[in-house]
Design a protein around this motif. Structure first.
Motif, PDB file in Angstrom:
ATOM      1  N   GLU A  76       0.832  -1.203   0.000  1.00 55.25           N
ATOM      2  CA  GLU A  76       0.000   0.000   0.000  1.00 55.25           C
ATOM      3  C   GLU A  76       0.864   1.249   0.000  1.00 55.25           C
ATOM      4  O   GLU A  76       1.699   1.436   0.881  1.00 55.25           O
ATOM      5  CB  GLU A  76      -0.921   0.013   1.222  1.00 55.25           C
ATOM      6  N   SER A  78       1.656   5.185   0.489  1.00 51.85           N
ATOM      7  CA  SER A  78       1.215   6.256   1.371  1.00 51.85           C
ATOM      8  C   SER A  78       1.844   7.569   0.939  1.00 51.85           C
ATOM      9  O   SER A  78       2.854   7.584   0.223  1.00 51.85           O
ATOM     10  CB  SER A  78       1.609   5.967   2.822  1.00 51.85           C
ATOM     11  N   PRO A 130      -2.865   6.972   3.452  1.00 56.53           N
ATOM     12  CA  PRO A 130      -2.815   5.936   2.419  1.00 56.53           C
ATOM     13  C   PRO A 130      -3.252   6.498   1.076  1.00 56.53           C
ATOM     14  O   PRO A 130      -4.139   7.347   1.001  1.00 56.53           O
ATOM     15  CB  PRO A 130      -3.810   4.879   2.925  1.00 56.53           C
TER      16      PRO A 130
END
Length: 319
Positions: A76, A78, A130
């Motif tokens: 993920e 960010s 995020p």
């Protein structure tokens, strides 16, 4: 919830390793190079707001490095919005070298290697978001990376003031589902409406970017008009309908989807406002949705919950 780390009670010979571990735990894996001796001093306070976190980082001079190897197991992406308060910071990413002094702030991407440093003792506020959360509010947020924003006035100053107050109000922000999003996004996402060509610039030429800017502005100022169509946007922006569609296709979205998303964002802000007394249908109608059932489907698809769930959460009393 707040988590606090400090080198005060750590033996001098262990402080560097301790700081390395705590910084990587708070943000993501990084390599650190320390400017001073073993008497390094630092404190780090982090507050969680659901998927978003706010931290206060105070330390002696050092260099942070994010390498390709750090990205291998990262799924993920960010973004870090970093606000320096005591010293100038230096940031290098994607071939750009930025120096940011107190009175401004900059934005970093986690999924590209970078170097971040300050020679002198520094105090930083850092908002970690995020990518998925940011993309729900701003199209292609990668356009923000390595840019500096003025924190001394207008929306930039309001955003930084809100960030500084977050620590004192964190329990209130996290008391109800989704309140963190309403509290932070109500100010920080106003960049969307700022006429900053650096943010609005896309992949294409400056001429196309100027047209994109004009079209986005035209749409945002007419979201309450249920009759708004791509043809109206094209006519109002002085371009052909075909060219309008080409511009937005270059941004990875259709004109109609962009209009719908902007309307949903306005509805979302009102639904999360505990002081808003309008009904869900009134809110939907105000922002151009003529069919409440369709609005509810679109809202749930966009935000993963129903308008009534969000309205109930916004009005729930603090525990």
């Amino acid at each position: 919830m707040r988590t606090t780390y400090a080198t005060t009670d750590i033996p001098p010979h262990s402080r560097r390793q301790f700081w390395q571990e705590m910084v990587s735990k708070t943000y993501f894996p990084l390599d650190l190079s320390f400017a001073g001796g073993s008497d390094f001093r630092g404190s780090l306070g982090a507050w969680s707001l659901g998927p978003v976190s706010v931290s206060r980082n105070v330390s002696d001079g050092l260099l942070y490095k994010r390498h390709e190897r750090h990205l291998l197991n990262e799924r993920e992406e960010s973004y870090l919005i970093t606000v320096p308060e005591l010293a100038e910071i230096r940031f290098e990413q994607d071939g750009k070298d930025v120096r940011c002094r107190p009175g401004a702030f900059l934005i970093e991407r986690s999924h590209l290697p970078y170097e971040f440093s300050h020679r002198d003792p520094a105090a930083l506020w850092v908002l970690k978001i995020p990518s998925a959360v940011l993309r729900a509010r701003i199209s292609r947020p990668e356009r923000l990376a390595t840019l500096q924003f003025d924190a001394s006035r207008s929306v930039g100053a309001l955003f930084v003031d809100t960030l500084r107050l977050t620590g004192a109000r964190i329990e209130e922000l996290t008391s109800g589902p989704g309140r963190w999003r309403a509290s932070i996004s109500s100010i920080s996402w106003r960049w969307r409406s700022k006429s900053d060509e650096r943010v609005l610039a896309g992949h294409s030429s400056s001429v196309r970017n100027a047209h994109l800017h004009r079209c986005e502005h035209f749409i945002r100022t007419r979201l309450d008009d249920a009759r708004l169509t791509p043809q109206m946007v094209a006519d109002g922006s002085g371009i052909s309908l075909r060219y309008l569609h080409q511009i937005f296709e270059g941004e990875g979205i259709t004109v109609s989807a962009y209009i719908r998303n902007q309307r949903l964002l306005m509805c979302d802000a009102m639904l999360r406002d505990p002081n808003c007394r309008k009904s869900i249908s009134e809110i939907a109608y105000q922002w151009g949705f003529g069919d409440q059932a369709q609005f509810s489907r679109n809202y749930r698809s966009r935000f993963g919950c129903t308008p009534s769930d969000v309205r109930a959460a916004s009005r729930a009393p603090n525990p």
